[in-house]
Scaffold this motif. Structure first.
Motif, PDB file in Angstrom:
ATOM      1  N   UNK A   5      67.693 -20.842 119.315  1.00 24.44           N
ATOM      2  CA  UNK A   5      69.057 -20.685 118.827  1.00 24.44           C
ATOM      3  C   UNK A   5      69.469 -19.252 118.575  1.00 24.44           C
ATOM      4  N   UNK A   6      68.626 -18.295 118.904  1.00 24.03           N
ATOM      5  CA  UNK A   6      68.939 -16.877 118.710  1.00 24.03           C
ATOM      6  C   UNK A   6      69.133 -16.236 120.077  1.00 24.03           C
ATOM      7  N   UNK A   7      70.208 -15.501 120.218  1.00 26.77           N
ATOM      8  CA  UNK A   7      70.469 -14.822 121.472  1.00 26.77           C
ATOM      9  C   UNK A   7      69.669 -13.512 121.493  1.00 26.77           C
ATOM     10  N   UNK A   8      68.932 -13.298 122.571  1.00 23.34           N
ATOM     11  CA  UNK A   8      68.121 -12.092 122.703  1.00 23.34           C
ATOM     12  C   UNK A   8      68.781 -11.156 123.710  1.00 23.34           C
ATOM     13  N   UNK A   9      68.848  -9.881 123.355  1.00 20.53           N
ATOM     14  CA  UNK A   9      69.387  -8.899 124.307  1.00 20.53           C
ATOM     15  C   UNK A   9      68.235  -8.285 125.103  1.00 20.53           C
ATOM     16  N   UNK A  10      68.538  -7.352 125.961  1.00 24.29           N
ATOM     17  CA  UNK A  10      67.545  -6.764 126.873  1.00 24.29           C
ATOM     18  C   UNK A  10      66.410  -6.067 126.125  1.00 24.29           C
ATOM     19  N   UNK A  11      66.740  -5.365 125.051  1.00 27.23           N
ATOM     20  CA  UNK A  11      65.697  -4.656 124.293  1.00 27.23           C
ATOM     21  C   UNK A  11      64.713  -5.636 123.656  1.00 27.23           C
ATOM     22  N   UNK A  12      65.204  -6.713 123.123  1.00 26.05           N
ATOM     23  CA  UNK A  12      64.328  -7.695 122.485  1.00 26.05           C
ATOM     24  C   UNK A  12      63.464  -8.408 123.525  1.00 26.05           C
ATOM     25  N   UNK A  13      64.027  -8.692 124.682  1.00 25.32           N
ATOM     26  CA  UNK A  13      63.243  -9.306 125.753  1.00 25.32           C
ATOM     27  C   UNK A  13      62.152  -8.352 126.218  1.00 25.32           C
ATOM     28  N   UNK A  14      62.491  -7.057 126.367  1.00 25.40           N
ATOM     29  CA  UNK A  14      61.487  -6.060 126.768  1.00 25.40           C
ATOM     30  C   UNK A  14      60.390  -5.944 125.711  1.00 25.40           C
ATOM     31  N   UNK A  15      60.773  -6.010 124.432  1.00 29.57           N
ATOM     32  CA  UNK A  15      59.779  -5.933 123.361  1.00 29.57           C
ATOM     33  C   UNK A  15      58.842  -7.145 123.410  1.00 29.57           C
ATOM     34  N   UNK A  16      59.395  -8.327 123.649  1.00 28.49           N
ATOM     35  CA  UNK A  16      58.552  -9.519 123.756  1.00 28.49           C
ATOM     36  C   UNK A  16      57.600  -9.426 124.931  1.00 28.49           C
ATOM     37  N   UNK A  17      58.100  -8.946 126.052  1.00 30.30           N
ATOM     38  CA  UNK A  17      57.244  -8.796 127.228  1.00 30.30           C
ATOM     39  C   UNK A  17      56.144  -7.766 126.985  1.00 30.30           C
ATOM     40  N   UNK A  18      56.485  -6.680 126.310  1.00 31.92           N
ATOM     41  CA  UNK A  18      55.452  -5.666 126.042  1.00 31.92           C
ATOM     42  C   UNK A  18      54.405  -6.204 125.065  1.00 31.92           C
TER      43      UNK A  18
END
Length: 72
Positions: A5-18
């Motif tokens: 239910x939380x929208x993730x932006x590009x920075x948060x997606x990159x942080x999760x991937x890292x």
């Protein structure tokens, strides 16, 4: 992208991937370290067995009264 239910932006997606990549990296390091420790213990046990076999062979080859060399 929405996650729980939380929208993730590009920075948060990159942080999760890292973070995921870092987790995979540490799992590989842990696996190699455990493999090295297992190999080293086996190598040490083999070395000790060879040394004990050499010492047993030396004792069998020694003279009965324990003297060695021409002067006793």
């Amino acid at each position: 992208m929405t996650l729980f239910g939380t929208t993730l932006d590009a920075e948060q997606i990159a942080a999760l991937l890292s973070l995921l990549a870092l987790l995979v990296f540490w799992l590989v390091v842990l696996r190699r370290e455990r493999g090295y420790a297992r190999w080293f213990k086996q190598w040490e046990a083999d070395r000790k067995a060879r040394r004990e076999a050499e010492q047993a062979a030396e004792k069998r080859g020694a003279s009965p009264d324990g003297r060695k060399g021409p002067w006793g």
